[in-house]
Write a protein that holds these residues in place. Structure first.
Motif, PDB file in Angstrom:
ATOM      1  N   SER A  14      11.343   7.365   8.531  1.00  0.00           N
ATOM      2  CA  SER A  14      10.406   6.606   7.682  1.00  0.00           C
ATOM      3  C   SER A  14       9.350   5.918   8.542  1.00  0.00           C
ATOM      4  O   SER A  14       9.609   5.523   9.680  1.00  0.00           O
ATOM      5  CB  SER A  14      11.146   5.585   6.837  1.00  0.00           C
ATOM      6  OG  SER A  14      11.736   4.633   7.676  1.00  0.00           O
ATOM      7  N   LYS A  15       8.130   5.812   7.962  1.00  0.00           N
ATOM      8  CA  LYS A  15       7.023   5.217   8.716  1.00  0.00           C
ATOM      9  C   LYS A  15       7.214   3.718   8.894  1.00  0.00           C
ATOM     10  O   LYS A  15       6.804   3.136   9.889  1.00  0.00           O
ATOM     11  CB  LYS A  15       5.701   5.454   7.968  1.00  0.00           C
ATOM     12  CG  LYS A  15       5.148   6.858   8.135  1.00  0.00           C
ATOM     13  CD  LYS A  15       3.807   6.958   7.449  1.00  0.00           C
ATOM     14  CE  LYS A  15       3.210   8.354   7.594  1.00  0.00           C
ATOM     15  NZ  LYS A  15       1.990   8.490   6.796  1.00  0.00           N
ATOM     16  N   ASN A  16       7.773   3.070   7.879  1.00  0.00           N
ATOM     17  CA  ASN A  16       7.867   1.612   7.895  1.00  0.00           C
ATOM     18  C   ASN A  16       9.307   1.119   7.910  1.00  0.00           C
ATOM     19  O   ASN A  16      10.192   1.780   7.405  1.00  0.00           O
ATOM     20  CB  ASN A  16       7.175   1.032   6.653  1.00  0.00           C
ATOM     21  CG  ASN A  16       5.698   1.340   6.660  1.00  0.00           C
ATOM     22  OD1 ASN A  16       5.039   1.194   7.671  1.00  0.00           O
ATOM     23  ND2 ASN A  16       5.180   1.788   5.522  1.00  0.00           N
ATOM     24  N   PRO A  17       9.492  -0.070   8.465  1.00  0.00           N
ATOM     25  CA  PRO A  17      10.833  -0.652   8.436  1.00  0.00           C
ATOM     26  C   PRO A  17      11.124  -1.278   7.066  1.00  0.00           C
ATOM     27  O   PRO A  17      10.208  -1.512   6.285  1.00  0.00           O
ATOM     28  CB  PRO A  17      10.755  -1.743   9.506  1.00  0.00           C
ATOM     29  CG  PRO A  17       9.325  -2.141   9.530  1.00  0.00           C
ATOM     30  CD  PRO A  17       8.532  -0.927   9.184  1.00  0.00           C
ATOM     31  N   PHE A  18      12.407  -1.542   6.803  1.00  0.00           N
ATOM     32  CA  PHE A  18      12.816  -2.282   5.611  1.00  0.00           C
ATOM     33  C   PHE A  18      13.254  -3.667   6.072  1.00  0.00           C
ATOM     34  O   PHE A  18      13.769  -3.816   7.174  1.00  0.00           O
ATOM     35  CB  PHE A  18      13.979  -1.572   4.907  1.00  0.00           C
ATOM     36  CG  PHE A  18      13.582  -0.252   4.324  1.00  0.00           C
ATOM     37  CD1 PHE A  18      13.195  -0.158   2.994  1.00  0.00           C
ATOM     38  CD2 PHE A  18      13.552   0.898   5.105  1.00  0.00           C
ATOM     39  CE1 PHE A  18      12.796   1.063   2.458  1.00  0.00           C
ATOM     40  CE2 PHE A  18      13.164   2.123   4.579  1.00  0.00           C
ATOM     41  CZ  PHE A  18      12.787   2.207   3.242  1.00  0.00           C
ATOM     42  N   GLY A  19      13.052  -4.641   5.211  1.00  0.00           N
ATOM     43  CA  GLY A  19      13.430  -5.981   5.634  1.00  0.00           C
ATOM     44  C   GLY A  19      13.676  -6.898   4.469  1.00  0.00           C
ATOM     45  O   GLY A  19      13.603  -6.494   3.305  1.00  0.00           O
ATOM     46  N   GLU A  20      13.961  -8.156   4.817  1.00  0.00           N
ATOM     47  CA  GLU A  20      14.123  -9.155   3.765  1.00  0.00           C
ATOM     48  C   GLU A  20      13.314 -10.383   4.138  1.00  0.00           C
ATOM     49  O   GLU A  20      13.161 -10.700   5.329  1.00  0.00           O
ATOM     50  CB  GLU A  20      15.605  -9.505   3.585  1.00  0.00           C
ATOM     51  CG  GLU A  20      16.263 -10.037   4.852  1.00  0.00           C
ATOM     52  CD  GLU A  20      17.763 -10.275   4.691  1.00  0.00           C
ATOM     53  OE1 GLU A  20      18.338  -9.731   3.734  1.00  0.00           O
ATOM     54  OE2 GLU A  20      18.317 -10.993   5.525  1.00  0.00           O
ATOM     55  N   ILE A  21      12.787 -11.069   3.128  1.00  0.00           N
ATOM     56  CA  ILE A  21      11.992 -12.266   3.375  1.00  0.00           C
ATOM     57  C   ILE A  21      12.941 -13.434   3.605  1.00  0.00           C
ATOM     58  O   ILE A  21      13.831 -13.685   2.785  1.00  0.00           O
ATOM     59  CB  ILE A  21      11.032 -12.535   2.195  1.00  0.00           C
ATOM     60  CG1 ILE A  21       9.938 -11.452   2.174  1.00  0.00           C
ATOM     61  CG2 ILE A  21      10.414 -13.922   2.308  1.00  0.00           C
ATOM     62  CD1 ILE A  21       9.071 -11.454   0.950  1.00  0.00           C
ATOM     63  N   VAL A  22      12.764 -14.104   4.735  1.00  0.00           N
ATOM     64  CA  VAL A  22      13.654 -15.235   5.045  1.00  0.00           C
ATOM     65  C   VAL A  22      12.957 -16.580   4.845  1.00  0.00           C
ATOM     66  O   VAL A  22      13.606 -17.605   4.706  1.00  0.00           O
ATOM     67  CB  VAL A  22      14.226 -15.145   6.482  1.00  0.00           C
ATOM     68  CG1 VAL A  22      15.217 -14.001   6.595  1.00  0.00           C
ATOM     69  CG2 VAL A  22      13.133 -15.003   7.523  1.00  0.00           C
ATOM     70  N   HIS A  23      11.620 -16.554   4.853  1.00  0.00           N
ATOM     71  CA  HIS A  23      10.902 -17.829   4.713  1.00  0.00           C
ATOM     72  C   HIS A  23       9.502 -17.554   4.177  1.00  0.00           C
ATOM     73  O   HIS A  23       8.784 -16.726   4.737  1.00  0.00           O
ATOM     74  CB  HIS A  23      10.822 -18.493   6.095  1.00  0.00           C
ATOM     75  CG  HIS A  23      10.434 -19.932   6.068  1.00  0.00           C
ATOM     76  ND1 HIS A  23      11.348 -20.945   5.968  1.00  0.00           N
ATOM     77  CD2 HIS A  23       9.222 -20.528   6.106  1.00  0.00           C
ATOM     78  CE1 HIS A  23      10.711 -22.104   5.957  1.00  0.00           C
ATOM     79  NE2 HIS A  23       9.414 -21.879   6.042  1.00  0.00           N
ATOM     80  N   VAL A  24       9.132 -18.232   3.111  1.00  0.00           N
ATOM     81  CA  VAL A  24       7.766 -18.102   2.594  1.00  0.00           C
ATOM     82  C   VAL A  24       6.934 -19.225   3.187  1.00  0.00           C
ATOM     83  O   VAL A  24       7.253 -20.403   3.010  1.00  0.00           O
ATOM     84  CB  VAL A  24       7.741 -18.167   1.046  1.00  0.00           C
ATOM     85  CG1 VAL A  24       6.298 -18.086   0.536  1.00  0.00           C
ATOM     86  CG2 VAL A  24       8.576 -17.049   0.447  1.00  0.00           C
ATOM     87  N   LEU A  25       5.886 -18.852   3.936  1.00  0.00           N
ATOM     88  CA  LEU A  25       5.045 -19.874   4.581  1.00  0.00           C
ATOM     89  C   LEU A  25       3.985 -20.399   3.617  1.00  0.00           C
ATOM     90  O   LEU A  25       3.718 -21.584   3.564  1.00  0.00           O
ATOM     91  CB  LEU A  25       4.378 -19.289   5.837  1.00  0.00           C
ATOM     92  CG  LEU A  25       5.343 -18.916   6.970  1.00  0.00           C
ATOM     93  CD1 LEU A  25       4.612 -18.163   8.065  1.00  0.00           C
ATOM     94  CD2 LEU A  25       6.014 -20.148   7.555  1.00  0.00           C
ATOM     95  N   GLY A  26       3.328 -19.495   2.858  1.00  0.00           N
ATOM     96  CA  GLY A  26       2.319 -19.936   1.886  1.00  0.00           C
ATOM     97  C   GLY A  26       1.026 -19.153   2.008  1.00  0.00           C
ATOM     98  O   GLY A  26       0.972 -18.086   2.622  1.00  0.00           O
ATOM     99  N   LYS A  27      -0.035 -19.726   1.428  1.00  0.00           N
ATOM    100  CA  LYS A  27      -1.326 -19.023   1.371  1.00  0.00           C
ATOM    101  C   LYS A  27      -2.036 -19.030   2.723  1.00  0.00           C
ATOM    102  O   LYS A  27      -2.135 -20.065   3.368  1.00  0.00           O
ATOM    103  CB  LYS A  27      -2.229 -19.697   0.329  1.00  0.00           C
ATOM    104  CG  LYS A  27      -1.852 -19.355  -1.116  1.00  0.00           C
ATOM    105  CD  LYS A  27      -3.020 -19.712  -2.040  1.00  0.00           C
ATOM    106  CE  LYS A  27      -2.785 -19.178  -3.442  1.00  0.00           C
ATOM    107  NZ  LYS A  27      -1.734 -19.904  -4.161  1.00  0.00           N
ATOM    108  N   PRO A  28      -2.593 -17.871   3.140  1.00  0.00           N
ATOM    109  CA  PRO A  28      -3.383 -17.826   4.375  1.00  0.00           C
ATOM    110  C   PRO A  28      -4.566 -18.795   4.275  1.00  0.00           C
ATOM    111  O   PRO A  28      -5.089 -19.025   3.187  1.00  0.00           O
ATOM    112  CB  PRO A  28      -3.879 -16.381   4.433  1.00  0.00           C
ATOM    113  CG  PRO A  28      -2.973 -15.614   3.538  1.00  0.00           C
ATOM    114  CD  PRO A  28      -2.523 -16.564   2.476  1.00  0.00           C
TER     115      PRO A  28
END
Length: 526
Positions: A14-28
């Motif tokens: 696969s081209k991309n890795p799979f993952g899980e979100i551990v922390h939402v930082l917010g809006k750029p």
């Protein structure tokens, strides 16, 4: 939104890795989000684990009579701290007392962090992991929980504080007649900031003027001796920002090093050097005890030859004969380039020509400072190696046996690595704020100096705020420009217009890419 993700799987095809979100930082673009992104990018934690915070809350802060009795008492001596205006952690204090023989007793008192942070405690483990405090544009990510860094250990005025001190009997011309190292208790009379002390030094008047002028006189003498012995005067300019309530930069300024900074610096260098000599200088065939040194190797001869060639082309001469003549050449070069367009680039390349200073158990001396023995003893609130040095010095003062060198070497390597990451994070935060500062100035014109050239474009550093952006060669439509790498310039093929390192130019802010921290300029006039 910006998030922190953990990679859980990356299947082979696969081209991309799979993952899980551990922390939402917010809006750029939001200050808090961007500063936290920088910390995450360089592997620094966003907060202290709950167990560490709990351990900090439970630290006993009352100083017992038994503890006071076991220490040398400096509470009746005039003592001061000098720090930046916005500092919260005061690591170091100076005391001064006139002696009957005409000499002066100067105490360099350093917060006794090791008294509160036990070896192997949760706080100690977390401090080791971090290695150092991180200084971003708008915040400090402390190595120790705030209760310790800003409160219990910080040498705040009019409070009894536990210290580990280096006390010197000195002449006014900077010579050390005697010294003592040990645990102390102090009570600082006054917290000064650098600006206040600078005014006293310049105007020779103000609170505690006599004491400050004596300290200034001794520090200046120490400085003269250091440069005579071959120290190199690296001048690095600090970029600072005035921020609004949202953390957006309103203005940018360059922080200068003045006599008040040198006053503190020279006494800290003295304490660091003398502690390292005390452990590292041995008589006869004795083996030095394992210790943590701050070392700086001699420059690589090839890199040095390339640097000398580079400055020669720019019209500067250097003598690479021996250590002292090379140091004098460097110091003379730094004086000559001060305020010129090439200043930043020459200083950057000069620093890259040098080896990196780092922590090690094998002492090879400190080339840049011209000290055969040197360590970091003076900032245990914000640097883990200083805490190691305090523990080792105390261990050896109590007659302790040599420690396991291999173990300490491993810790030194880790500390050097964390220090490098902290510097990179700090630079990234400055670059981000500079780009943010120019965000609402698109279309505005500025004078600047050509600070570098490449086959893609001309780097220009704006006067006054040190924001560095690029004028792309493809955007110069008056000619076809090519890079003359040997002479650090770009040249127009038809008309021969040159843009070389150090040239003064006028540019317009064309485009800002905040996410990449990139600033694009367009040339208005050479």
């Amino acid at each position: 939104e910006k998030v922190v993700a953990r990679i859980t799987d990356w299947p082979e095809h696969s081209k991309n890795p799979f993952g899980e979100i551990v922390h939402v930082l917010g809006k750029p673009g939001v200050n808090q989000v961007e500063m936290q992104s920088i910390l995450v990018e360089f592997d620094f934690p966003l907060g202290f684990p709950k167990a560490v915070e709990k351990e900090a809350v439970n630290i006993a802060t009352r100083i017992t009579d038994k503890e006071i009795a076991s220490r040398r008492d400096f509470r009746d001596l005039f003592t001061l701290t000098i720090d930046p205006e916005d500092a919260k952690d005061y690591d170091d204090a100076l005391s001064i007392k006139g002696l009957e023989n005409g000499n002066w007793e100067v105490g360099v008192h350093i917060a006794d962090v090791s008294h509160y942070v036990g070896v192997g405690s949760l706080i100690d483990q977390e401090a080791f992991k971090r290695g150092t405090s991180v200084y971003l544009v708008d915040r400090v990510i402390p190595m120790l929980p705030e209760k310790l860094s800003n409160n219990v250990c910080s040498l705040r005025p009019n409070e009894d504080k536990l210290c580990f001190s280096a006390v010197f009997e000195m002449t006014e011309d900077g010579h050390v007649i005697g010294q003592w190292f040990g645990k102390t208790i102090i009570n600082s009379d006054r917290r000064f900031n650098y600006e206040e002390v600078q005014k006293i030094i310049v105007g020779n008047k103000g609170e505690y003027v006599e004491k400050i002028m004596i300290l200034h006189k001794i520090a200046s003498a120490l400085r003269i001796i250091r440069f005579k012995n071959g120290a190199i005067n690296f001048q690095t300019q600090e970029v600072k920002f005035n921020l609004d309530d949202e953390g957006h930069p309103v203005s940018v300024y360059i922080k200068e090093q003045k006599e008040s900074n040198h006053l503190i610096e020279d006494f800290m260098l003295l304490a660091n050097r003398r502690v390292a000599e005390y452990i590292g200088k041995v008589k006869g065939r004795q083996k030095p005890k394992p210790f943590v040194y701050r070392v700086h190797d001699t420059p690589n001869p090839e890199k040095l030859a390339t640097f000398v060639q580079f400055v020669n082309k720019l019209g500067y001469k250097m003598n690479v004969g021996g250590h002292i003549s090379l140091a004098k050449s460097f110091n003379s070069l730094f004086r000559q380039i001060a305020g010129k367009g090439e200043e930043n680039m020459i200083e950057t390349i000069a620093i890259r020509t040098m080896a990196k200073a780092e922590y090690a158990t094998q002492n090879i001396g400190h080339y840049g400072l011209a000290f055969p023995h040197y360590t970091h003893f003076t900032s245990p609130i914000r640097r883990y190696p200083d805490l190691m040095v305090h523990r080792l010095l105390d261990h050896y003062l109590q007659g302790g046996q040599p420690v396991n060198q291999a173990e300490y070497e491993e810790w030194c390597v880790h500390s050097s690595e964390m220090e490098r990451k902290a510097i990179e994070a700090e630079r990234a935060s400055i670059k981000y704020k500079q780009a943010e500062y120019l965000l609402d100035k698109i279309g505005e014109e500025f004078y600047g100096l050509v600070s570098g050239v490449s086959k893609w474009g001309i780097y220009v550093e704006l006067a006054g705020n040190k924001c560095e952006g690029m004028v792309r060669l493809q955007d110069l439509d008056d000619d076809f420009y090519y890079l003359d790498e040997d002479n650090y310039q770009v040249i127009g093929q038809r008309h021969g217009q040159q843009y070389k390192l150090g040239d003064k130019v006028r540019v317009r802010v064309k485009k800002i890419d905040l996410s990449k921290k990139q600033m694009d300029f367009e040339m208005i006039e050479p």
